[in-house]
Write a protein that holds these residues in place. Structure first.
Motif, PDB file in Angstrom:
ATOM      1  N   SER A  32       0.839  -1.200   0.000  1.00  0.00           N
ATOM      2  CA  SER A  32       0.000   0.000   0.000  1.00  0.00           C
ATOM      3  C   SER A  32       0.872   1.246   0.000  1.00  0.00           C
ATOM      4  O   SER A  32       1.759   1.394   0.841  1.00  0.00           O
ATOM      5  CB  SER A  32      -0.935   0.001   1.213  1.00  0.00           C
ATOM      6  OG  SER A  32      -0.197  -0.075   2.415  1.00  0.00           O
ATOM      7  N   ILE A  33       0.594   2.115  -0.967  1.00  0.00           N
ATOM      8  CA  ILE A  33       1.380   3.343  -1.144  1.00  0.00           C
ATOM      9  C   ILE A  33       0.429   4.524  -1.209  1.00  0.00           C
ATOM     10  O   ILE A  33      -0.528   4.529  -1.994  1.00  0.00           O
ATOM     11  CB  ILE A  33       2.221   3.279  -2.434  1.00  0.00           C
ATOM     12  CG1 ILE A  33       3.197   2.108  -2.369  1.00  0.00           C
ATOM     13  CG2 ILE A  33       2.978   4.599  -2.649  1.00  0.00           C
ATOM     14  CD1 ILE A  33       3.900   1.827  -3.687  1.00  0.00           C
ATOM     15  N   GLY A  34       0.668   5.524  -0.378  1.00  0.00           N
ATOM     16  CA  GLY A  34      -0.123   6.744  -0.417  1.00  0.00           C
ATOM     17  C   GLY A  34       0.618   7.825  -1.173  1.00  0.00           C
ATOM     18  O   GLY A  34       1.850   7.903  -1.124  1.00  0.00           O
ATOM     19  N   ILE A  35      -0.130   8.655  -1.884  1.00  0.00           N
ATOM     20  CA  ILE A  35       0.461   9.803  -2.580  1.00  0.00           C
ATOM     21  C   ILE A  35      -0.301  11.048  -2.170  1.00  0.00           C
ATOM     22  O   ILE A  35      -1.527  11.105  -2.293  1.00  0.00           O
ATOM     23  CB  ILE A  35       0.427   9.626  -4.106  1.00  0.00           C
ATOM     24  CG1 ILE A  35       1.234   8.385  -4.515  1.00  0.00           C
ATOM     25  CG2 ILE A  35       0.988  10.866  -4.810  1.00  0.00           C
ATOM     26  CD1 ILE A  35       1.253   8.104  -5.996  1.00  0.00           C
ATOM     27  N   VAL A  36       0.432  12.034  -1.648  1.00  0.00           N
ATOM     28  CA  VAL A  36      -0.177  13.281  -1.210  1.00  0.00           C
ATOM     29  C   VAL A  36       0.453  14.459  -1.950  1.00  0.00           C
ATOM     30  O   VAL A  36       1.516  14.336  -2.553  1.00  0.00           O
ATOM     31  CB  VAL A  36      -0.028  13.490   0.316  1.00  0.00           C
ATOM     32  CG1 VAL A  36      -0.761  12.407   1.084  1.00  0.00           C
ATOM     33  CG2 VAL A  36       1.448  13.538   0.733  1.00  0.00           C
ATOM     34  N   GLY A  37      -0.215  15.591  -1.850  1.00  0.00           N
ATOM     35  CA  GLY A  37       0.277  16.801  -2.492  1.00  0.00           C
ATOM     36  C   GLY A  37      -0.876  17.753  -2.745  1.00  0.00           C
ATOM     37  O   GLY A  37      -2.034  17.338  -2.812  1.00  0.00           O
ATOM     38  N   ARG A  38      -0.553  19.021  -2.878  1.00  0.00           N
ATOM     39  CA  ARG A  38      -1.580  20.011  -3.130  1.00  0.00           C
ATOM     40  C   ARG A  38      -2.178  19.804  -4.513  1.00  0.00           C
ATOM     41  O   ARG A  38      -1.590  19.132  -5.381  1.00  0.00           O
ATOM     42  CB  ARG A  38      -0.997  21.423  -3.022  1.00  0.00           C
ATOM     43  CG  ARG A  38      -0.415  21.733  -1.661  1.00  0.00           C
ATOM     44  CD  ARG A  38      -0.052  23.184  -1.506  1.00  0.00           C
ATOM     45  NE  ARG A  38      -1.236  24.029  -1.483  1.00  0.00           N
ATOM     46  CZ  ARG A  38      -1.238  25.307  -1.101  1.00  0.00           C
ATOM     47  NH1 ARG A  38      -0.112  25.883  -0.706  1.00  0.00           N
ATOM     48  NH2 ARG A  38      -2.354  26.011  -1.105  1.00  0.00           N
ATOM     49  N   ASN A  39      -3.342  20.389  -4.761  1.00  0.00           N
ATOM     50  CA  ASN A  39      -3.944  20.341  -6.087  1.00  0.00           C
ATOM     51  C   ASN A  39      -2.968  20.929  -7.107  1.00  0.00           C
ATOM     52  O   ASN A  39      -2.357  21.972  -6.863  1.00  0.00           O
ATOM     53  CB  ASN A  39      -5.251  21.139  -6.118  1.00  0.00           C
ATOM     54  CG  ASN A  39      -6.337  20.485  -5.292  1.00  0.00           C
ATOM     55  OD1 ASN A  39      -6.322  19.274  -5.075  1.00  0.00           O
ATOM     56  ND2 ASN A  39      -7.292  21.274  -4.808  1.00  0.00           N
TER      57      ASN A  39
END
Length: 231
Positions: A32-39
């Motif tokens: 399981s890998i999460g990816i985050v970041g602003r729009n």
């Protein structure tokens, strides 16, 4: 047991003169890998490249399944988008789940069997004859996940599937996601949903700003977001 791995070699993407992703070099093989970041950070563009919907402007993507390199990622990678209305096209749940299976060449009897097994897996056997128009937003999103799951991909990419959902619906949907056997790449602003991931990647302006454990990345990302609150 299926062991998928994605290898990104200096992946870049530009459109209309704007660089969206810049020389990403990553190996993705965790469960399981999460990816985050602003729009606007390039998350959705990366998702489309990973599942073969668009080609990178530069660089190469390798899809390894049990040690074998696949040249067509979309054969083994499914994606669920933010808005289920952009994916659901049929009038009943049975038809919607069966559509992808038919495209994969399954016979009518096989489609019927796999559809029933999918609904059973998610404890939704009573949905089979429901009209898709009667489902709530959260239920429609779950239907999209079930439709992708039915096609037995090695990897499922979830692109902002919690957007616009209330907290109870988000928690219920998150519980289904955590029980999926596939490798999951989850793009979301719901940071709590990524706390149990094996790895989290923070994208910013098309580059990897931080890559590591959920605790380390999410803490730094949260601090950054609080320091940069603006409209």
């Amino acid at each position: 047991m299926i062991k998928p791995k994605l290898v990104l070699n200096e992946i870049s993407y530009a459109a209309f003169g704007k660089v969206i992703l810049e020389e990403l070099t990553l190996t993705l093989d965790e469960k399981s890998i999460g990816i985050v970041g602003r729009n606007g950070s390039g998350k959705s563009t990366l998702a489309k490249i990973l599942c073969g919907l668009i080609d990178p402007s530069k660089g190469k993507l390798e899809v390894h399944i049990n040690g074998k390199n696949r040249s067509h990622p979309n054969l083994k990678i499914g994606i669920v988008f933010q808005n289920p209305d952009h994916q659901i096209i049929f009038g009943t749940v049975e038809e919607e789940i069966g559509f992808g299976l038919k495209n994969l060449g399954y016979s009518k009897s096989e489609v019927k069997k796999k559809t029933a097994l999918t609904l059973q897996k998610f404890d939704k056997t009573n949905w089979i004859n429901l009209s898709t128009s009667t489902l709530s937003q959260g239920q429609r999103q779950l239907l999209c996940i079930m439709s992708v799951f039915a096609m037995d991909p090695a990897i499922i990419i979830l692109d902002e599937v919690f957007s616009g959902l209330d907290l109870p619906t988000t928690k219920a949907l998150d519980a289904y996601i955590k029980n999926l056997p596939q490798m999951i790449i989850h793009i979301t602003h719901s940071l709590s949903s990524l706390e149990k991931c094996n790895r989290v990647i923070w994208l910013d302006h098309g580059k990897v700003l931080l890559d590591g454990s959920p605790k380390s990345v999410l803490q730094e990302y949260s601090k950054h977001m609080l320091r940069n609150v603006n409209l």
